[in-house]
Design an enzyme around this catalytic site. Structure first.
Site, PDB file in Angstrom:
ATOM      1  N   ALA A   2       0.879  -1.168   0.000  1.00  0.00           N
ATOM      2  CA  ALA A   2       0.000   0.000   0.000  1.00  0.00           C
ATOM      3  C   ALA A   2       0.917   1.219   0.000  1.00  0.00           C
ATOM      4  O   ALA A   2       2.062   1.155   0.460  1.00  0.00           O
ATOM      5  CB  ALA A   2      -0.875  -0.022   1.244  1.00  0.00           C
ATOM      6  N   GLY A  40       0.695  -4.862   0.900  1.00  0.00           N
ATOM      7  CA  GLY A  40      -0.484  -4.912   0.030  1.00  0.00           C
ATOM      8  C   GLY A  40      -0.205  -5.588  -1.303  1.00  0.00           C
ATOM      9  O   GLY A  40      -1.119  -6.135  -1.930  1.00  0.00           O
ATOM     10  N   GLU A  83      -0.597  -9.133  -0.629  1.00  0.00           N
ATOM     11  CA  GLU A  83      -2.026  -9.350  -0.361  1.00  0.00           C
ATOM     12  C   GLU A  83      -2.841  -9.331  -1.655  1.00  0.00           C
ATOM     13  O   GLU A  83      -3.761 -10.127  -1.839  1.00  0.00           O
ATOM     14  CB  GLU A  83      -2.517  -8.287   0.629  1.00  0.00           C
ATOM     15  CG  GLU A  83      -1.886  -8.493   2.005  1.00  0.00           C
ATOM     16  CD  GLU A  83      -2.064  -7.300   2.932  1.00  0.00           C
ATOM     17  OE1 GLU A  83      -1.670  -6.177   2.558  1.00  0.00           O
ATOM     18  OE2 GLU A  83      -2.600  -7.478   4.029  1.00  0.00           O
ATOM     19  N   GLU A 109       4.751  -5.043   7.278  1.00  0.00           N
ATOM     20  CA  GLU A 109       4.040  -3.940   7.956  1.00  0.00           C
ATOM     21  C   GLU A 109       4.504  -3.729   9.384  1.00  0.00           C
ATOM     22  O   GLU A 109       4.472  -2.609   9.892  1.00  0.00           O
ATOM     23  CB  GLU A 109       2.524  -4.207   7.932  1.00  0.00           C
ATOM     24  CG  GLU A 109       1.877  -4.078   6.562  1.00  0.00           C
ATOM     25  CD  GLU A 109       1.897  -5.367   5.746  1.00  0.00           C
ATOM     26  OE1 GLU A 109       2.654  -6.315   6.083  1.00  0.00           O
ATOM     27  OE2 GLU A 109       1.151  -5.423   4.745  1.00  0.00           O
TER      28      GLU A 109
HETATM   29  N1  CAA Z   1       4.642   3.207  -0.693  1.00  0.00           N
HETATM   30  C1  CAA Z   1       5.038   4.362  -1.261  1.00  0.00           C
HETATM   31  N2  CAA Z   1       6.193   4.488  -1.940  1.00  0.00           N
HETATM   32  C2  CAA Z   1       6.976   3.385  -2.028  1.00  0.00           C
HETATM   33  C3  CAA Z   1       6.627   2.167  -1.466  1.00  0.00           C
HETATM   34  C4  CAA Z   1       5.380   2.084  -0.779  1.00  0.00           C
HETATM   35  N3  CAA Z   1       4.918   0.949  -0.238  1.00  0.00           N
HETATM   36  N4  CAA Z   1       7.612   1.273  -1.710  1.00  0.00           N
HETATM   37  C5  CAA Z   1       8.539   1.916  -2.417  1.00  0.00           C
HETATM   38  N5  CAA Z   1       8.171   3.200  -2.622  1.00  0.00           N
HETATM   39  C6  CAA Z   1       8.905   4.252  -3.325  1.00  0.00           C
HETATM   40  C7  CAA Z   1      10.081   4.750  -2.509  1.00  0.00           C
HETATM   41  O1  CAA Z   1       9.663   5.697  -1.554  1.00  0.00           O
HETATM   42  C8  CAA Z   1      10.964   5.318  -3.589  1.00  0.00           C
HETATM   43  O2  CAA Z   1      10.452   6.588  -3.958  1.00  0.00           O
HETATM   44  P1  CAA Z   1      11.449   7.870  -4.068  1.00  0.00           P
HETATM   45  O3  CAA Z   1      12.346   7.511  -5.219  1.00  0.00           O
HETATM   46  O4  CAA Z   1      10.510   8.983  -4.364  1.00  0.00           O
HETATM   47  O5  CAA Z   1      12.167   7.959  -2.790  1.00  0.00           O
HETATM   48  C9  CAA Z   1      10.720   4.385  -4.766  1.00  0.00           C
HETATM   49  O6  CAA Z   1       9.502   3.707  -4.499  1.00  0.00           O
HETATM   50  C10 CAA Z   1      11.800   3.319  -4.913  1.00  0.00           C
HETATM   51  O7  CAA Z   1      11.917   2.643  -3.671  1.00  0.00           O
HETATM   52  P2  CAA Z   1      13.320   2.450  -2.889  1.00  0.00           P
HETATM   53  O8  CAA Z   1      14.236   3.565  -3.219  1.00  0.00           O
HETATM   54  O9  CAA Z   1      12.996   2.216  -1.454  1.00  0.00           O
HETATM   55  O10 CAA Z   1      13.853   1.124  -3.595  1.00  0.00           O
HETATM   56  P3  CAA Z   1      14.838   0.044  -2.978  1.00  0.00           P
HETATM   57  O11 CAA Z   1      15.206  -0.845  -4.098  1.00  0.00           O
HETATM   58  O12 CAA Z   1      15.926   0.705  -2.220  1.00  0.00           O
HETATM   59  O13 CAA Z   1      13.959  -0.793  -1.927  1.00  0.00           O
HETATM   60  C11 CAA Z   1      12.004  -1.974  -1.169  1.00  0.00           C
HETATM   61  C12 CAA Z   1      12.898  -1.583  -2.364  1.00  0.00           C
HETATM   62  C13 CAA Z   1      12.761  -2.904  -0.232  1.00  0.00           C
HETATM   63  C14 CAA Z   1      10.795  -2.689  -1.729  1.00  0.00           C
HETATM   64  C15 CAA Z   1      11.592  -0.680  -0.419  1.00  0.00           C
HETATM   65  O14 CAA Z   1      11.079   0.253  -1.345  1.00  0.00           O
HETATM   66  C16 CAA Z   1      10.552  -0.901   0.649  1.00  0.00           C
HETATM   67  O15 CAA Z   1      10.848  -1.405   1.702  1.00  0.00           O
HETATM   68  N6  CAA Z   1       9.282  -0.484   0.363  1.00  0.00           N
HETATM   69  C17 CAA Z   1       8.217  -0.549   1.336  1.00  0.00           C
HETATM   70  C18 CAA Z   1       7.728  -1.965   1.543  1.00  0.00           C
HETATM   71  C19 CAA Z   1       6.640  -1.973   2.588  1.00  0.00           C
HETATM   72  O16 CAA Z   1       6.842  -1.663   3.728  1.00  0.00           O
HETATM   73  N7  CAA Z   1       5.431  -2.385   2.168  1.00  0.00           N
HETATM   74  C20 CAA Z   1       4.280  -2.438   3.056  1.00  0.00           C
HETATM   75  C21 CAA Z   1       3.490  -1.154   2.929  1.00  0.00           C
HETATM   76  S1  CAA Z   1       2.193  -1.062   4.135  1.00  0.00           S
HETATM   77  C22 CAA Z   1       0.975  -2.033   3.535  1.00  0.00           C
HETATM   78  O17 CAA Z   1       1.082  -2.575   2.468  1.00  0.00           O
HETATM   79  C23 CAA Z   1      -0.230  -2.166   4.426  1.00  0.00           C
HETATM   80  C24 CAA Z   1      -1.164  -3.224   4.005  1.00  0.00           C
HETATM   81  O18 CAA Z   1      -1.149  -4.309   4.520  1.00  0.00           O
HETATM   82  C25 CAA Z   1      -2.171  -2.993   3.005  1.00  0.00           C
END
Ligand code: CAA
Length: 261
Positions: free
Chosen positions: A67, A112, A115, A135
């Site tokens: 998400a 998400g 999911e 999460e």
């Molecule tokens: N939401 C918003 N933006 C996201 C995102 C997310 N879930 N995941 C990645 N992005 C964005 C980053 O902020 C980044 O944007 P900027 O260039 O503007 O900074 C861009 O995508 C590229 O990401 P990274 O620079 O972080 O890429 P990376 O290769 O270094 O890392 C990753 C990849 C490990 C997937 C890392 O992006 C990450 O950990 N993302 C979040 C994963 C996460 O926590 N997901 C759960 C979200 S909460 C949820 O989903 C609730 C639910 O149950 C419904």
């Protein structure tokens, strides 16, 4: 091709290919993606020429990294409770179509993203795919079914491992524990998913829906109730033109011609 802002939608014969298209945000799932996915799936449902869908992520890196954290960061519990945040995913989206669809997971399927993949009828994963429910690292828990669907699919121990540590699981482990149906070389993954979808699209349409509903029922009912539900669906299909055609075609050693009736 289509006019969506966050999706690419195309029809390949009887298969609808939906590509999540926010590569700059690793295809993170925001409200616009939800709105458009519901719209795309309703259109898929309404179009009799379309029999199976594939959902994948744009770019080489992610199916969906979760998400959209930036969209959620400022939202408090009153706002989320009032909006019944995430219900659009777990209710409206999953009800938008009864037809089969496959998640073609090309990279990160986190939060998400994992999911959403689990809402599909099955997952075909690239060997680069990474699944996880991270999460907990954000101080929350899965909100689109991760704690429920993942536990039903892989069992309590593995689901606890993933939800409590927030670690990522590779494609091979995902296949081993039953999350992914198939793991394929990265460059061949989408073709394999489209081929599987074309195979499904070539089946009798009502039988495809009934098979999907029967397998889904196994997650939601007792064995006894599920067996009865399966029998009833079998009995219902017995009255269709496609059942008569399918069995006649077998006996006459020819290809069946389905009408969807
Ligand atoms: N939401 C918003 N933006 C996201 C995102 C997310 N879930 N995941 C990645 N992005 C964005 C980053 O902020 C980044 O944007 P900027 O260039 O503007 O900074 C861009 O995508 C590229 O990401 P990274 O620079 O972080 O890429 P990376 O290769 O270094 O890392 C990753 C990849 C490990 C997937 C890392 O992006 C990450 O950990 N993302 C979040 C994963 C996460 O926590 N997901 C759960 C979200 S909460 C949820 O989903 C609730 C639910 O149950 C419904």
């Amino acid at each position: 091709m289509s006019d969506y802002e966050t999706l690419l939608v195309e029809q390949r014969d009887a298969v609808t290919l939906v590509t999540l298209n926010r590569p700059h945000a690793l295809n993170a799932l925001n409200s616009k993606v939800l709105e458009e996915l519901i719209q795309a799936f309703r259109a898929f449902e309404a179009d009799d020429s379309q029999r199976c869908a594939v959902v994948t992520g744009s770019g080489d890196k992610a199916f969906a990294a979760g998400a959209d954290i930036k969209e959620m960061a400022d939202k408090g519990s009153a706002e989320m409770y009032k909006a019944d945040w995430f219900s659009g995913w777990t209710e409206d989206f999953t009800r938008a179509s009864r037809k089969p669809w496959i998640a073609a997971v090309n990279g990160f399927a986190l939060g998400g993203g994992c999911e959403l993949a689990m809402m599909a009828d099955f997952i075909i994963a690239s060997e680069n795919a990474k699944f996880g429910q991270p999460e907990i690292k954000l101080g929350v828990l899965p909100g689109m079914g991760g704690s429920q669907r993942l536990t039903r699919i892989v069992g309590k121990s593995k689901a606890m491992d993933l939800c409590l540590t927030g670690r990522m699981m590779g494609a091979e482990e995902a296949e081993r524990c039953g999350l992914a149906a198939r793991v394929v070389a990265h460059e061949k993954m989408l073709d394999e998913a489209l081929e599987a979808a074309a195979t499904i699209a070539g089946m009798a349409p009502l039988a495809a829906i009934a098979n999907k509903e029967a397998v889904d029922a196994a997650y939601e009912t007792t064995l006894d109730a599920g067996l009865k539900y399966e029998r009833r669906l079998f009995q219902v299909l017995a009255g269709t033109e496609d059942k008569a055609e399918g069995m006649a075609a077998f006996v006459e050693k020819r290809e069946a011609k389905w009408t969807g009736r």
